[in-house]
Design an enzyme around this catalytic site. Structure first.
Site, PDB file in Angstrom:
ATOM      1  CE  LYS A  16      28.869  66.402 134.881  1.00 47.93           C
ATOM      2  NZ  LYS A  16      28.975  65.485 133.727  1.00 47.93           N
ATOM      3  NE  ARG A  91      28.891  57.193 135.810  1.00 49.92           N
ATOM      4  CZ  ARG A  91      28.315  58.336 135.497  1.00 49.92           C
ATOM      5  NH1 ARG A  91      27.776  59.075 136.440  1.00 49.92           N
ATOM      6  NH2 ARG A  91      28.267  58.738 134.256  1.00 49.92           N
ATOM      7  NE  ARG A 130      16.317  70.958 133.998  1.00 50.87           N
ATOM      8  CZ  ARG A 130      17.212  69.998 133.759  1.00 50.87           C
ATOM      9  NH1 ARG A 130      18.224  70.242 132.958  1.00 50.87           N
ATOM     10  NH2 ARG A 130      17.091  68.811 134.318  1.00 50.87           N
ATOM     11  NE  ARG A 163      14.119  69.564 131.192  1.00 49.37           N
ATOM     12  CZ  ARG A 163      14.785  68.731 130.418  1.00 49.37           C
ATOM     13  NH1 ARG A 163      14.977  67.493 130.776  1.00 49.37           N
ATOM     14  NH2 ARG A 163      15.266  69.140 129.274  1.00 49.37           N
ATOM     15  NE  ARG A 174      18.751  64.947 138.839  1.00 49.08           N
ATOM     16  CZ  ARG A 174      18.423  65.955 138.033  1.00 49.08           C
ATOM     17  NH1 ARG A 174      17.175  66.409 138.029  1.00 49.08           N
ATOM     18  NH2 ARG A 174      19.307  66.487 137.246  1.00 49.08           N
TER      19      ARG A 174
END
Ligand SMILES: [Zn+2]
Length: 216
Positions: A16, A91, A130, A163, A174
């Site tokens: 995004k 949201r 990542r 991470r 998530r």
């Protein structure tokens, strides 16, 4: 002319942020994120900014009505025919309803809601790969932005590590949270006929081109 807006919704790993930046640089849409608007309002010490700050200081969510006031204040500072790209807003379903009511009242138009969609596998691959430098915080990716030497930062020679947010279990969680939080919004905008699903699994350039085409 009146205010026009698009909304970006993106699953974790859908890119995004990258998309928002690509749209911003190629169009006249002004990128406004909830986080930035909140920080601006708090810094400016506006009445709603101070209200929002009081909730945040107590570790509470800022109520939908206040978020909406902050957004509308931001729009009032801009040109009457400006085009906005909302990121992180609305949201909740309530925020979406309040936004519609405000837009109707002002003759502003919500053009499109882009839902950047990725499969679970792509999310896991993108986020799971990542790497971050422990010393200088530089970002790498196992496949997309590999360091010259595995496990070593190109910039400073520091040690790279995953991470903490990017473990498989955390990513799956998530994704689940995103689906739960946006299911209502997605249904709402689909019913209004403004929802556009964009496959964001492929190369970034393709997704950007797809969105640009739909914006014309
Ligand atoms: Zn480094």
């Amino acid at each position: 002319m009146s205010i026009q807006a698009i909304i970006l919704l993106g699953a974790p790993g859908a890119g995004k942020g990258t998309m928002a930046e690509a749209i911003r640089s190629a169009t006249t849409f002004i990128h406004v994120s909830t986080g930035d608007m909140l920080r601006e309002a708090i810094k400016a010490g506006t009445l709603v900014g101070r209200e929002a700050e009081a909730f945040m200081r107590q570790g509470e969510l800022v109520p939908d009505e206040i978020i909406l006031k902050i957004v509308m204040e931001r729009l009032e500072r801009g040109a009457p025919d400006a085009q906005y790209m909302f990121d992180g807003f609305p949201r909740t379903l309530e925020q979406a309803r309040l936004l519609d009511a405000e837009f109707a009242r002002r003759g502003a138009k919500l053009i499109n809601v882009f839902l950047l969609d990725v499969s679970r596998e792509v999310s896991l691959e993108r986020l799971g790969g990542r790497l971050i430098c422990r010393r200088c915080d530089a970002n790498f990716h196992v496949r997309n932005i590999p360091p010259k030497t595995a496990g070593v930062c190109d910039n400073c020679g520091g040690e790279l590590s995953q991470r903490p947010d990017d473990s498989r279990a955390t990513i799956l969680k998530r994704l689940e949270v995103f689906q739960q939080q946006t299911a209502g919004l997605i249904a709402y905008y689909a019913k209004r006929g403004v929802l556009q699903r964009v496959d964001s699994s492929g190369p970034r350039a393709e997704t950007v081109a797809d969105i640009m085409k739909r914006l014309q």
